[in-house]
Design a protein around this motif. Sequence first.
Motif, short mmCIF file in Angstrom:
data_model
loop_
_atom_site.label_atom_id
_atom_site.label_comp_id
_atom_site.label_asym_id
_atom_site.label_seq_id
_atom_site.Cartn_x
_atom_site.Cartn_y
_atom_site.Cartn_z
N GLU A 103 0.83 -1.21 0.00
CA GLU A 103 0.00 0.00 0.00
C GLU A 103 0.87 1.26 0.00
N ALA A 104 1.96 1.22 0.78
CA ALA A 104 2.88 2.36 0.80
C ALA A 104 3.48 2.59 -0.58
N LEU A 105 3.82 1.51 -1.25
CA LEU A 105 4.39 1.61 -2.60
C LEU A 105 3.40 2.25 -3.56
N ARG A 106 2.13 1.86 -3.47
CA ARG A 106 1.12 2.41 -4.35
C ARG A 106 0.90 3.90 -4.08
N ILE A 107 0.93 4.29 -2.79
CA ILE A 107 0.74 5.70 -2.44
C ILE A 107 1.88 6.54 -3.00
N VAL A 108 3.11 6.10 -2.76
CA VAL A 108 4.27 6.87 -3.22
C VAL A 108 4.30 6.92 -4.74
N ARG A 109 4.04 5.80 -5.39
CA ARG A 109 4.03 5.77 -6.85
C ARG A 109 2.97 6.73 -7.39
N GLY A 110 1.81 6.75 -6.74
CA GLY A 110 0.73 7.61 -7.20
C GLY A 110 1.00 9.09 -6.98
N LEU A 111 1.76 9.40 -5.92
CA LEU A 111 2.09 10.79 -5.65
C LEU A 111 3.29 11.27 -6.46
N GLY A 112 4.13 10.33 -6.87
CA GLY A 112 5.30 10.69 -7.68
C GLY A 112 6.61 10.41 -6.97
N TRP A 113 7.47 9.64 -7.64
CA TRP A 113 8.75 9.26 -7.03
C TRP A 113 9.64 10.46 -6.74
N SER A 114 9.45 11.54 -7.47
CA SER A 114 10.31 12.71 -7.29
C SER A 114 10.20 13.30 -5.89
N HIS A 115 9.11 12.99 -5.21
CA HIS A 115 8.92 13.55 -3.87
C HIS A 115 9.70 12.79 -2.80
N LEU A 116 10.45 11.77 -3.19
CA LEU A 116 11.25 11.02 -2.23
C LEU A 116 12.66 11.59 -2.09
N LYS A 117 12.94 12.71 -2.75
CA LYS A 117 14.22 13.39 -2.56
C LYS A 117 14.06 14.38 -1.42
N PRO A 118 14.76 14.17 -0.30
CA PRO A 118 14.56 15.04 0.87
C PRO A 118 15.03 16.47 0.59
N PRO A 119 14.19 17.46 0.84
CA PRO A 119 14.64 18.85 0.75
C PRO A 119 15.55 19.17 1.94
N PRO A 120 16.36 20.20 1.84
CA PRO A 120 17.18 20.60 3.00
C PRO A 120 16.28 20.94 4.18
N PRO A 121 16.66 20.54 5.38
CA PRO A 121 15.84 20.87 6.56
C PRO A 121 15.90 22.35 6.87
N PRO A 122 14.94 22.85 7.64
CA PRO A 122 14.96 24.27 8.03
C PRO A 122 16.21 24.60 8.83
N PRO A 123 16.68 25.84 8.77
CA PRO A 123 17.89 26.23 9.52
C PRO A 123 17.71 26.13 11.04
N GLN A 124 16.47 26.11 11.52
CA GLN A 124 16.23 25.98 12.97
C GLN A 124 16.50 24.57 13.48
N GLU A 125 16.68 23.62 12.58
CA GLU A 125 16.83 22.22 12.98
C GLU A 125 18.28 21.88 13.27
N HIS A 126 18.49 21.20 14.40
CA HIS A 126 19.83 20.73 14.76
C HIS A 126 20.13 19.46 14.00
N LEU A 127 21.41 19.10 13.93
CA LEU A 127 21.82 17.88 13.24
C LEU A 127 21.25 16.64 13.93
N PRO A 128 21.03 15.55 13.17
CA PRO A 128 20.64 14.29 13.82
C PRO A 128 21.75 13.83 14.75
N ARG A 129 21.41 12.99 15.69
CA ARG A 129 22.36 12.60 16.73
C ARG A 129 23.64 12.00 16.15
N TRP A 130 23.51 11.17 15.11
CA TRP A 130 24.69 10.49 14.57
C TRP A 130 25.65 11.47 13.90
N ARG A 131 25.18 12.67 13.56
CA ARG A 131 26.04 13.66 12.91
C ARG A 131 26.61 14.68 13.90
#
Length: 429
Positions: A103-131
């Motif tokens: 079902e997740a595959l069908r939703i993403v395919r229907g919305l468009g694969w291009s939306h799976l490229k993460p945009p840069p996070p907002p500048p207010q966001e701190h780095l993830p813990r591993w970074r």
Amino acid sequence: MTATLSTQVSIAEALTAVAPEGLPFRFTAYDGSAAGPEDSPIHMHLATERGLSYVLTAPGDLGMVRAYVQGDLEIKGIHPGDPYGLMKMMLNHLHFQRPTPSEALRIVRGLGWSHLKPPPPPPQEHLPRWRRTFEGPRHSRGRDRAAIHHHYDVSNTFYEYILGPSMTYTCAVYPSVNATLEEAQAEKYDLVARKLDLKPGQRLLDVGCGWGGMVRHAAREYGVKALGVTLSAAQAEWAQAAIKRDGLEDLAEVRFSDYRDVSERDFDAISSIGLTEHIGVRNYPSYFGFLLDHLRPGGRLLNHTITRPDNRYRSTGAFIDRYIFPDGELIGSGRIIAEAQDAGFEVRHEENLREHYALTLAAWSENLVTHWDKAVAEVGYATAKVWGLYLAACRVGFERNNTQLHQVLAVKLDATANAHFPLRPTWGS
């Protein structure tokens, strides 16, 4: 699933597919789709493709927060300084159901694969813990300093708008539901002082002292020689100016310092108000050991901290970790009491002030709304929105018993196991 998805999927259709019980608010999207009751007082609008990419690439609260902070997710019918009504509505009436892989595959395919490229996070966001490793290992001195700087060095002026004249960023104690925030914060400091049985001429150490509220209260009201330490340079500068303004230089001092660097010993009392959340559960033995070592025999410790309603360790969540308290950790009061006892303290009293923190957060939200234009001018619209979201979400968390606030009073016994403690508590309510 209750919804049948075609090859192309509208955004509203995808949302209702993972929320089969329906939406409690009106939702619209840039593709023209809509869902939820048309007469809802709250209207959420996904305005851009970037917003959809945020939601799809960071499921859960983080993606929605990113879209909201960047302005890609618009919310009408609430004040951005206090979205409490939306938070309560979502937690009480919105129930997501994880889709199956197909079902997740069908939703993403229907919305468009291009939306799976993460945009840069907002500048207010701190780095993830591993970074964050370039700042040092977790809860090392350097990394703790960076985490405190991220949250507390936003702007003293901004904090004045939210916290009010007391500049106190910890749970107040409300003598009644009609008490003002200032009255409740004064009562909190006085309750701590009474529990510690402060007397003129004694020495108090306040670790994680913030803007010096406890230090100044103890010096002014009890004649105590008080030392406070904070890892925030901005807090220390503000606190020292307040001490000078109040004419308390002979009794009170606030240092820009790690509490672990305090060399003085044999304090009559130690207060820790809102520091334990930043220590790290694995560091509790050394933390309580340090406090015990710096008390005189018969001295008291008052540990005031946000806790979980149970003692199972889990993360604080992506939003809180990235935007609010990097590396913050919470655990139940049972674990805190056990660690204090294992370090050598005798625990004499504890209480839960959960409802008081919900009232405190409501007052801070009210302050933010009242000073909204000035707050936005001080830190920017996006950061002000983050704070509105954070305060409202935390208020709901305390109301729903997802989080609690515990004060634990402990004593360092002398060589004869004398606690120097009365047969019954003397501090009143």
